[in-house]
Write an enzyme that holds these catalytic residues in place. Structure first.
Site, PDB file in Angstrom:
ATOM      1  N   LYS A   1      53.928  31.925  48.563  1.00 30.46           N
ATOM      2  CA  LYS A   1      52.697  31.140  48.769  1.00 30.46           C
ATOM      3  C   LYS A   1      52.833  29.683  48.289  1.00 30.46           C
ATOM      4  O   LYS A   1      52.279  28.786  48.914  1.00 30.46           O
ATOM      5  CB  LYS A   1      51.514  31.826  48.080  1.00 30.46           C
ATOM      6  CG  LYS A   1      51.111  33.101  48.820  1.00 30.46           C
ATOM      7  CD  LYS A   1      49.946  33.815  48.189  1.00 30.46           C
ATOM      8  CE  LYS A   1      49.664  35.087  48.981  1.00 30.46           C
ATOM      9  NZ  LYS A   1      48.559  35.867  48.447  1.00 30.46           N
TER      10      LYS A   1
ATOM     11  N   ASN B   1      48.057  30.860  51.664  1.00 28.67           N
ATOM     12  CA  ASN B   1      48.328  32.155  52.309  1.00 28.67           C
ATOM     13  C   ASN B   1      48.146  32.073  53.824  1.00 28.67           C
ATOM     14  O   ASN B   1      48.309  33.065  54.526  1.00 28.67           O
ATOM     15  CB  ASN B   1      47.424  33.258  51.729  1.00 28.67           C
ATOM     16  CG  ASN B   1      45.991  33.143  52.208  1.00 28.67           C
ATOM     17  OD1 ASN B   1      45.540  32.071  52.621  1.00 28.67           O
ATOM     18  ND2 ASN B   1      45.262  34.240  52.165  1.00 28.67           N
TER      19      ASN B   1
ATOM     20  N   ALA C   1      48.640  34.570  43.789  1.00 27.81           N
ATOM     21  CA  ALA C   1      47.323  35.166  44.047  1.00 27.81           C
ATOM     22  C   ALA C   1      46.288  34.633  43.056  1.00 27.81           C
ATOM     23  O   ALA C   1      45.176  34.245  43.441  1.00 27.81           O
ATOM     24  CB  ALA C   1      47.413  36.690  43.963  1.00 27.81           C
TER      25      ALA C   1
ATOM     26  N   GLY D   1      42.258  46.433  46.115  1.00 26.01           N
ATOM     27  CA  GLY D   1      42.272  45.147  46.801  1.00 26.01           C
ATOM     28  C   GLY D   1      42.082  45.223  48.311  1.00 26.01           C
ATOM     29  O   GLY D   1      42.273  44.217  49.004  1.00 26.01           O
TER      30      GLY D   1
HETATM   31  P1  NAP Z   1      53.561  36.376  42.314  1.00 22.09           P
HETATM   32  O1  NAP Z   1      53.284  34.967  42.693  1.00 22.09           O
HETATM   33  O2  NAP Z   1      54.947  36.913  42.415  1.00 22.09           O
HETATM   34  O3  NAP Z   1      53.054  36.531  40.784  1.00 22.09           O
HETATM   35  C1  NAP Z   1      53.213  37.735  40.098  1.00 22.09           C
HETATM   36  C2  NAP Z   1      52.376  37.737  38.822  1.00 22.09           C
HETATM   37  O4  NAP Z   1      52.375  39.057  38.285  1.00 22.09           O
HETATM   38  C3  NAP Z   1      52.884  36.822  37.725  1.00 22.09           C
HETATM   39  O5  NAP Z   1      51.776  36.332  37.010  1.00 22.09           O
HETATM   40  C4  NAP Z   1      53.729  37.774  36.872  1.00 22.09           C
HETATM   41  O6  NAP Z   1      53.841  37.381  35.529  1.00 22.09           O
HETATM   42  C5  NAP Z   1      52.867  39.015  36.947  1.00 22.09           C
HETATM   43  N1  NAP Z   1      53.588  40.282  36.731  1.00 22.09           N
HETATM   44  C6  NAP Z   1      54.522  40.849  37.534  1.00 22.09           C
HETATM   45  N2  NAP Z   1      54.891  42.050  37.045  1.00 22.09           N
HETATM   46  C7  NAP Z   1      54.182  42.234  35.902  1.00 22.09           C
HETATM   47  C8  NAP Z   1      54.125  43.274  34.941  1.00 22.09           C
HETATM   48  N3  NAP Z   1      54.868  44.386  35.057  1.00 22.09           N
HETATM   49  N4  NAP Z   1      53.281  43.135  33.904  1.00 22.09           N
HETATM   50  C9  NAP Z   1      52.520  42.035  33.788  1.00 22.09           C
HETATM   51  N5  NAP Z   1      52.517  41.012  34.660  1.00 22.09           N
HETATM   52  C10 NAP Z   1      53.345  41.113  35.716  1.00 22.09           C
HETATM   53  O7  NAP Z   1      52.645  37.401  43.142  1.00 22.09           O
HETATM   54  P2  NAP Z   1      51.201  37.101  43.776  1.00 22.09           P
HETATM   55  O8  NAP Z   1      51.353  36.521  45.124  1.00 22.09           O
HETATM   56  O9  NAP Z   1      50.412  36.385  42.753  1.00 22.09           O
HETATM   57  O10 NAP Z   1      50.626  38.589  43.991  1.00 22.09           O
HETATM   58  C11 NAP Z   1      50.157  39.361  42.891  1.00 22.09           C
HETATM   59  C12 NAP Z   1      49.626  40.710  43.409  1.00 22.09           C
HETATM   60  O11 NAP Z   1      48.416  40.524  44.137  1.00 22.09           O
HETATM   61  C13 NAP Z   1      50.584  41.422  44.347  1.00 22.09           C
HETATM   62  O12 NAP Z   1      50.579  42.788  43.993  1.00 22.09           O
HETATM   63  C14 NAP Z   1      49.984  41.200  45.718  1.00 22.09           C
HETATM   64  O13 NAP Z   1      50.306  42.239  46.612  1.00 22.09           O
HETATM   65  C15 NAP Z   1      48.487  41.195  45.386  1.00 22.09           C
HETATM   66  N6  NAP Z   1      47.655  40.445  46.367  1.00 22.09           N
HETATM   67  C16 NAP Z   1      46.701  41.108  47.069  1.00 22.09           C
HETATM   68  C17 NAP Z   1      45.869  40.419  47.944  1.00 22.09           C
HETATM   69  C18 NAP Z   1      44.794  41.128  48.705  1.00 22.09           C
HETATM   70  O14 NAP Z   1      44.260  40.564  49.653  1.00 22.09           O
HETATM   71  N7  NAP Z   1      44.419  42.328  48.308  1.00 22.09           N
HETATM   72  C19 NAP Z   1      46.024  39.035  48.125  1.00 22.09           C
HETATM   73  C20 NAP Z   1      47.011  38.391  47.382  1.00 22.09           C
HETATM   74  C21 NAP Z   1      47.816  39.104  46.508  1.00 22.09           C
HETATM   75  P3  NAP Z   1      54.990  36.329  35.050  1.00 22.09           P
HETATM   76  O15 NAP Z   1      54.461  34.971  35.389  1.00 22.09           O
HETATM   77  O16 NAP Z   1      55.109  36.573  33.598  1.00 22.09           O
HETATM   78  O17 NAP Z   1      56.233  36.688  35.829  1.00 22.09           O
END
Ligand code: NAP
Length: 288
Positions: free
Chosen positions: A65, A86, A130, A252
């Protein structure tokens, strides 16, 4: 036929093609929507090839993103603030980026779940793409207090800093902490009952591997809303954890459908009715 796709890595389990085909059928739009897997080091060339092949726009998912945001020649104000996109639209004058995650989340919480956001104490976990996309719209929705926590504290601090002016303008108390700091907040059960968080949003990828949420017990007030952006089987451990906390659990899926509707509007200029689409997906995917 106008072509769209969701581009990410991984992307094979995305429900976006189903959602957009249902929107197209409902609104009489003629389009095709697919999934494109981009190599982790090849997002830009994947999008360029898709656009060169006649693509009109795309959704962008994990972990691209921020890269999508950088690729755009112009951006909506909400994408500009988020630093993450997105949605891309391949306009002749240059690519345009939007971020519809935030409006999707706010609509799901306030309309679909029926939980007002005005004045609430909200805890958000995660500081990736996100979280960046939803922080501005949550502030705009009038939350009272928002605590942003992340495993890597610096990322939470940076997001809070980039949204500090908006928070001040809206009278929202916006602070950051590390996940480890949360443990200190669980002491004093009586205090929690009166001061616990009203809403928890897990915007971290902790559920990606169907793991238990990295959040200590005892932070939520009874009856609080606890929402994980994940959906499907991977969200089950979070939903079970939230219910064990006495919270109303939500995954979600509603946010997914709502953010998709806003992307559809960006591309086609029509707003689909999300309710029948969400009901159909809920029947297929399960969850709550
Ligand atoms: P991203 O940019 O890769 O960011 C991942 C985030 O999760 C970071 O803050 C990371 O922390 C944290 N993280 C990862 N594994 C972790 C763990 N085991 N314990 C604690 N923190 C952890 O991903 P993103 O795009 O933000 O997406 C995040 C989630 O939201 C995904 O699962 C995605 O599928 C979901 N999502 C859903 C929707 C929807 O419409 N429902 C929309 C958008 C996203 P660090 O910074 O410390 O690495």
């Amino acid at each position: 036929m106008d072509r769209y796709a969701v581009i990410g890595n991984p992307v094979e389990h995305s429900r976006s093609p189903t959602i957009h085909h249902l929107f197209a059928e409902q609104t009489g739009q003629i389009l095709e929507y697919g999934r494109v897997l981009a190599p982790l080091d090849g997002f830009t060339r994947t999008v360029q090839a898709f656009a060169a092949g006649g693509g009109k726009g795309c959704n962008v998912t994990i972990p691209f993103k921020q890269e999508a945001w950088s690729l755009a020649a112009s951006r909506s104000p909400r994408a500009e603030l988020a630093g993450a996109a997105n949605t891309l639209r391949f306009d002749a004058a240059g690519w345009w980026a939007d971020n519809t995650d935030g409006i999707g989340l706010v609509r799901d919480i306030t309309r679909n779940a029926g939980v007002p956001l005005k004045g609430v104490r909200l805890l958000m976990v995660g500081a990736g793409g996100a979280a960046a996309g939803v922080l501005g719209p949550l502030i705009d929705a009038g939350v009272g207090e928002l605590l942003l926590v992340n495993r890597t504290r610096e990322k939470a601090d940076a997001l809070v800093a980039s949204h500090a002016a908006l928070a001040r303008q809206r009278g929202v108390t916006l602070t950051s902490a590390s996940l480890a700091d949360l443990n200190g907040l669980t002491e004093g059960a009586d205090e929690r009952r009166t001061h616990g968080f009203d809403v928890l949003v897990n915007a971290s990828a902790s559920s990606l591997n169907a793991g238990a949420p990295p959040i200590p017990a005892g932070l939520l007030r009874p009856g609080a809303l606890a929402l994980d952006m994940m959906y499907g089987p991977a969200a089950q451990p979070f939903l079970a954890w939230a219910e064990a906390q006495g919270a109303v659990a939500r995954d979600g899926l509603g946010m997914l459908v709502e953010q998709a509707a806003e992307s559809f509007r960006d591309w086609r200029g029509v707003s689909p009715d999300t309710q029948p689409v969400l009901a159909r997906l809920r029947a297929e995917v399960g969850g709550r």
